[in-house]
Write an enzyme that holds these catalytic residues in place. Structure first.
Site, PDB file in Angstrom:
ATOM      1  N   GLY A 113       0.775  -1.226   0.000  1.00  0.00           N
ATOM      2  CA  GLY A 113       0.000   0.000   0.000  1.00  0.00           C
ATOM      3  C   GLY A 113       0.808   1.277   0.000  1.00  0.00           C
ATOM      4  O   GLY A 113       0.446   2.246  -0.667  1.00  0.00           O
ATOM      5  N   HIS A 141     -13.603  13.432 -14.292  1.00  0.00           N
ATOM      6  CA  HIS A 141     -13.066  13.686 -15.629  1.00  0.00           C
ATOM      7  C   HIS A 141     -11.689  14.365 -15.613  1.00  0.00           C
ATOM      8  O   HIS A 141     -11.373  15.146 -14.743  1.00  0.00           O
ATOM      9  CB  HIS A 141     -14.041  14.569 -16.422  1.00  0.00           C
ATOM     10  CG  HIS A 141     -14.283  15.914 -15.771  1.00  0.00           C
ATOM     11  ND1 HIS A 141     -13.501  17.023 -15.999  1.00  0.00           N
ATOM     12  CD2 HIS A 141     -15.217  16.299 -14.863  1.00  0.00           C
ATOM     13  CE1 HIS A 141     -13.943  18.045 -15.303  1.00  0.00           C
ATOM     14  NE2 HIS A 141     -14.988  17.626 -14.584  1.00  0.00           N
TER      15      HIS A 141
END
Length: 211
Positions: free
Chosen positions: A67, A135
């Site tokens: 991680g 986006h």
């Protein structure tokens, strides 16, 4: 499709073994530097040896299931000292993304994640469970985004950035190299490199050492 080896033997590696199974990938084992784990079984896969022994399995593909961005990069560098390993990209079948999303080598994208349009996910990124990405986001290499984080549109993440569980990032922001955003934080302004931010609204707590 080549056989897969998981690098790392911790908790996230267990989750990635599950992910690989859902992706119908054949995992032949795990490599980890903790000698106490060698020859033990993790989620049905045997720990075959140390990370440097990857060269014995050079016909396989690898994912680094660690991680921490910094540790993941250090392991990557260690592997490169012995050759040119082939890294696989793992995307859970439940992940939703448009055909304008790009995924780099070694990226791991966990179940429930949604990426919309014109998104670039860098090499060796980890997008954990139920992350949302808006986006025109651009993520550099070795980025980690923890579960349930929401990254709004047009956000730029530099190398080694880490975003904590449930954190929210406002659209149009940038987070500098090696910076960290804490669990549950709400980010409303840019973060400079190596800075640690937390809280609502997120504020700077301290600076980290160089990568």
């Amino acid at each position: 499709m080549k056989d897969l080896i998981i690098i790392g033997g911790g908790g996230f590696a267990k989750e990635v073994l599950w992910l690989a199974n859902d992706c119908n990938r054949k995992v032949i084992g795990v490599l980890d530097d903790n000698e106490e784990t060698h020859q033990s079984i993790i989620q049905g896969s045997r720990v075959l040896g140390s990370i440097s022994s990857w060269v014995e399995y050079s016909d396989c593909e690898f994912v680094i299931a660690i991680g921490s961005p910094r540790t993941r990069f250090q392991v990557y560098e260690k592997m490169l000292e012995k050759g040119n390993p082939q890294f696989s990209t793992l995307i859970h079948p439940s992940v939703k993304y448009s055909n304008t999303v790009e995924f780099g080598k070694g990226a791991i994208v966990c179940a429930g994640t949604i990426l919309t349009v014109d998104v670039k996910v860098g090499n060796h990124n980890i997008l954990n469970l139920n992350v949302t990405v808006g986006h025109e986001c651009n993520f550099s290499d070795f980025v980690t985004i923890a579960p349930m984080a929401a990254v709004s549109g047009n956000v730029s993440l530099s190398k080694y950035v880490e975003i904590g569980t449930g954190a929210l990032v406002r659209q149009g922001l940038s987070i500098g190299r090696g910076a960290m955003l804490g669990m549950g934080a709400i980010l409303t302004k840019n973060i400079s490199e190596l800075a640690v931010f937390a809280g609502n609204p997120a504020k700077k707590l301290k600076e980290l050492s160089e990568i």
